[in-house]
Scaffold this active site. Structure first.
Site, PDB file in Angstrom:
ATOM      1  N   SER A  83     -44.619 -18.311  -9.165  1.00 50.91           N
ATOM      2  CA  SER A  83     -44.022 -17.161  -8.454  1.00 50.91           C
ATOM      3  C   SER A  83     -42.631 -16.829  -8.958  1.00 50.91           C
ATOM      4  CB  SER A  83     -43.812 -17.455  -6.967  1.00 50.91           C
ATOM      5  OG  SER A  83     -44.938 -17.950  -6.359  1.00 50.91           O
ATOM      6  N   HIS A  94     -47.436 -12.778  -8.858  1.00 51.31           N
ATOM      7  CA  HIS A  94     -48.311 -13.461  -9.823  1.00 51.31           C
ATOM      8  C   HIS A  94     -49.119 -12.401 -10.570  1.00 51.31           C
ATOM      9  CE1 HIS A  94     -48.196 -17.785  -8.617  1.00 51.31           C
ATOM     10  NE2 HIS A  94     -47.762 -17.278  -7.491  1.00 51.31           N
ATOM     11  N   HIS A 109     -55.018 -19.911  -6.713  1.00 51.21           N
ATOM     12  CA  HIS A 109     -54.722 -20.997  -5.784  1.00 51.21           C
ATOM     13  C   HIS A 109     -55.912 -21.333  -4.902  1.00 51.21           C
ATOM     14  CE1 HIS A 109     -50.911 -18.879  -6.671  1.00 51.21           C
ATOM     15  NE2 HIS A 109     -50.323 -20.048  -6.537  1.00 51.21           N
ATOM     16  N   TYR A 142     -55.625 -21.705  -1.800  1.00 50.95           N
ATOM     17  CA  TYR A 142     -55.462 -20.957  -0.549  1.00 50.95           C
ATOM     18  C   TYR A 142     -55.962 -19.523  -0.634  1.00 50.95           C
ATOM     19  CZ  TYR A 142     -51.019 -19.171  -2.543  1.00 50.95           C
ATOM     20  OH  TYR A 142     -50.079 -18.597  -3.336  1.00 50.95           O
ATOM     21  N   GLU A 143     -56.286 -19.058  -1.847  1.00 49.81           N
ATOM     22  CA  GLU A 143     -56.907 -17.735  -1.985  1.00 49.81           C
ATOM     23  C   GLU A 143     -58.419 -17.846  -1.793  1.00 49.81           C
ATOM     24  OE1 GLU A 143     -54.966 -15.297  -5.367  1.00 49.81           O
ATOM     25  OE2 GLU A 143     -54.464 -17.371  -5.822  1.00 49.81           O
ATOM     26  N   ALA A 162     -42.869 -22.553  -7.673  1.00 47.74           N
ATOM     27  CA  ALA A 162     -41.806 -22.450  -6.676  1.00 47.74           C
ATOM     28  C   ALA A 162     -42.128 -23.475  -5.602  1.00 47.74           C
ATOM     29  CB  ALA A 162     -41.802 -21.051  -6.081  1.00 47.74           C
ATOM     30  N   MET A 171     -47.755 -25.399  -3.142  1.00 50.09           N
ATOM     31  CA  MET A 171     -49.196 -25.169  -2.926  1.00 50.09           C
ATOM     32  C   MET A 171     -49.951 -25.027  -4.249  1.00 50.09           C
ATOM     33  SD  MET A 171     -48.690 -22.305   0.012  1.00 50.09           S
ATOM     34  CE  MET A 171     -47.428 -22.522   1.291  1.00 50.09           C
ATOM     35  N   SER A 172     -49.465 -25.702  -5.273  1.00 50.64           N
ATOM     36  CA  SER A 172     -50.140 -25.543  -6.574  1.00 50.64           C
ATOM     37  C   SER A 172     -49.954 -26.797  -7.414  1.00 50.64           C
ATOM     38  CB  SER A 172     -49.556 -24.334  -7.313  1.00 50.64           C
ATOM     39  OG  SER A 172     -48.204 -24.555  -7.634  1.00 50.64           O
ATOM     40  N   ASN A 214     -36.166 -22.764  -1.598  1.00 50.06           N
ATOM     41  CA  ASN A 214     -35.771 -22.751  -0.171  1.00 50.06           C
ATOM     42  C   ASN A 214     -35.765 -24.174   0.372  1.00 50.06           C
ATOM     43  OD1 ASN A 214     -38.889 -22.093  -0.516  1.00 50.06           O
ATOM     44  ND2 ASN A 214     -38.643 -23.255   1.369  1.00 50.06           N
ATOM     45  N   HIS A 219     -41.643 -15.198   1.992  1.00 49.72           N
ATOM     46  CA  HIS A 219     -42.202 -15.217   0.627  1.00 49.72           C
ATOM     47  C   HIS A 219     -41.347 -14.417  -0.354  1.00 49.72           C
ATOM     48  CE1 HIS A 219     -45.070 -15.529  -2.636  1.00 49.72           C
ATOM     49  NE2 HIS A 219     -45.070 -14.218  -2.752  1.00 49.72           N
TER      50      HIS A 219
HETATM   51  N1  HPA Z   1     -43.526 -24.851   1.117  1.00 51.80           N
HETATM   52  C1  HPA Z   1     -44.643 -24.717   0.377  1.00 51.80           C
HETATM   53  N2  HPA Z   1     -44.718 -23.961  -0.703  1.00 51.80           N
HETATM   54  C2  HPA Z   1     -43.590 -23.329  -1.095  1.00 51.80           C
HETATM   55  C3  HPA Z   1     -42.394 -23.432  -0.380  1.00 51.80           C
HETATM   56  C4  HPA Z   1     -42.359 -24.242   0.788  1.00 51.80           C
HETATM   57  O1  HPA Z   1     -41.330 -24.396   1.473  1.00 51.80           O
HETATM   58  N3  HPA Z   1     -41.476 -22.679  -1.063  1.00 51.80           N
HETATM   59  C5  HPA Z   1     -42.102 -22.157  -2.132  1.00 51.80           C
HETATM   60  N4  HPA Z   1     -43.388 -22.550  -2.163  1.00 51.80           N
END
Ligand code: HPA
Length: 246
Positions: A8, A38, A60, A62-63, A90, A181-182, A205, A217
Site C-alpha cells: 500500500s 494497490h 490478499h 481478506y479479499e 504497510a 495483513m500480508s 501507524n 486506511h
Molecule cells: N494493522 C494491520 N494492518 C495494517 C496496520 C495495522 O495497524 N497498518 C497498516 N496495515
C-alpha cells in the site's frame, strides 16, 4: 533477477525503475486487487543497473482469495527467473521504540492467518526465512545512508478489520513488533521455491490502542507514500552494489 512486491502506498518505488515492459495481473493469471492504493501489474526493468520485476500491488486473503491465489504472483515471478524476493508492506507498529513513518526489516514472522499456500507434505524449513546474509547487506546500506531501519518480528493476520486493543496486547506478548495483513504467505511460498527473501514494513501507524487516534486506511496509504523515498534509496543502493562488476 530480483522480484520486489510493493505494498500500500509504495507505488512511487516504481518511478525509480527504468521500465522495459509491463504485464497486467490478468495476463499472469492473477485477479486484480480491489484495495485502493494497490494497482495490479508486473513491471520489468532495472533498478540501480540490476534487473528487477516489480509486482505493483498484491492480492490478499481478506479479499476472499485462497492462499494459492495470494501467492500466485510469487510463483509467477519465480517462473520468470527471480532468485531473490523483496517484500514490502504497510504495518502498524506495536513497539514503542519503532515510530510511524520509519521502516522495519523482518528478522522473523508470526503467521497468524491460519493459512498456508503449501499443499501436500512440503515441510519447508522456516528457521531462517529472512536471509540473514542479505539482511546484513541491507543493515549496512541503511547505516551508510543514515536511514533508520528497525529490525523485528512481523505478525501477519487475515484482516480486513484492524486489530482490537486486546489483540494488540496479545501480539505484543507473543513477540510481535509490527502487525499487518500480508507477506507471510508469500514468504512461505518463496522459501518453498528456494528463493532468498528480505521483507520490510513501512510502519504507517501505531497499532490500535497504543495511540488514542482511530486507524484510517487513507492515513496508512499517505504515510507509506511519504516514507517510500527512504526505501527507494535503500533498494537502489543495495541493487546498484549487486550490479557492480567483481
Ligand atoms: N494493522 C494491520 N494492518 C495494517 C496496520 C495495522 O495497524 N497498518 C497498516 N496495515
Amino acid at each position: 533477477m530480483t522480484g520486489i512486491v510493493l505494498g500500500s502506498g509504495l507505488g512511487p518505488l516504481a518511478d525509480a525503475v527504468e521500465v522495459e515492459r509491463e504485464v497486467s495481473f490478468a495476463v499472469a493469471g492473477l485477479p486484480a486487487s480491489t484495495v485502493p492504493g494497490h494497482s495490479g501489474k508486473f513491471v520489468f526493468g532495472s533498478l540501480g543497473g540490476s534487473p528487477v520485476v516489480l509486482m505493483k500491488g498484491r492480492v490478499h486473503l481478506y479479499e476472499g482469495h485462497s492462499p494459492q491465489t495470494v501467492t500466485a504472483g510469487v510463483r509467477w515471478m519465480a517462473g520468470q527467473g527471480i532468485k531473490r524476493l523483496i517484500l514490502t508492506n504497510a504495518a502498524g507498529t506495536l513497539n514503542p521504540d519503532f515510530h510511524p513513518g520509519t521502516w522495519m526489516m523482518f528478522c522473523d514472522h508470526l503467521n497468524l492467518t491460519g493459512a498456508s499456500p503449501l499443499e501436500g507434505a512440503d515441510f519447508v524449513d522456516m528457521s531462517a526465512a529472512y536471509d540473514p546474509a542479505w539482511c546484513a547487506v541491507f543493515r549496512k546500506a541503511a547505516l551508510a545512508l543514515a536511514m533508520p531501519l528497525h529490525e523485528g518480528v512481523y505478525a501477519g493476520l487475515r484482516g480486513p478489520q484492524y486489530e482490537t486493543p486486546a489483540e494488540v496486547r496479545m501480539l505484543h506478548t507473543i513477540g510481535a513488533d509490527a502487525v499487518g495483513m500480508s507477506t507471510v504467505l508469500e514468504t512461505i511460498q518463496a522459501r518453498s521455491l528456494g528463493l532468498s527473501v528480505a521483507a520490510f514494513s513501512c510502519l504507517t501507524n501505531w497499532a490500535a490502542g497504543i495511540s488514542a487516534t482511530p486507524l484510517d486506511h487513507h492515513e496508512v496509504v499517505e504515510t507509506g507514500r511519504q516514507a517510500a523515498q527512504a526505501m527507494i534509496s535503500l533498494l537502489g543502493k543495495v541493487l546498484a552494489e549487486d550490479a557492480k562488476p567483481g
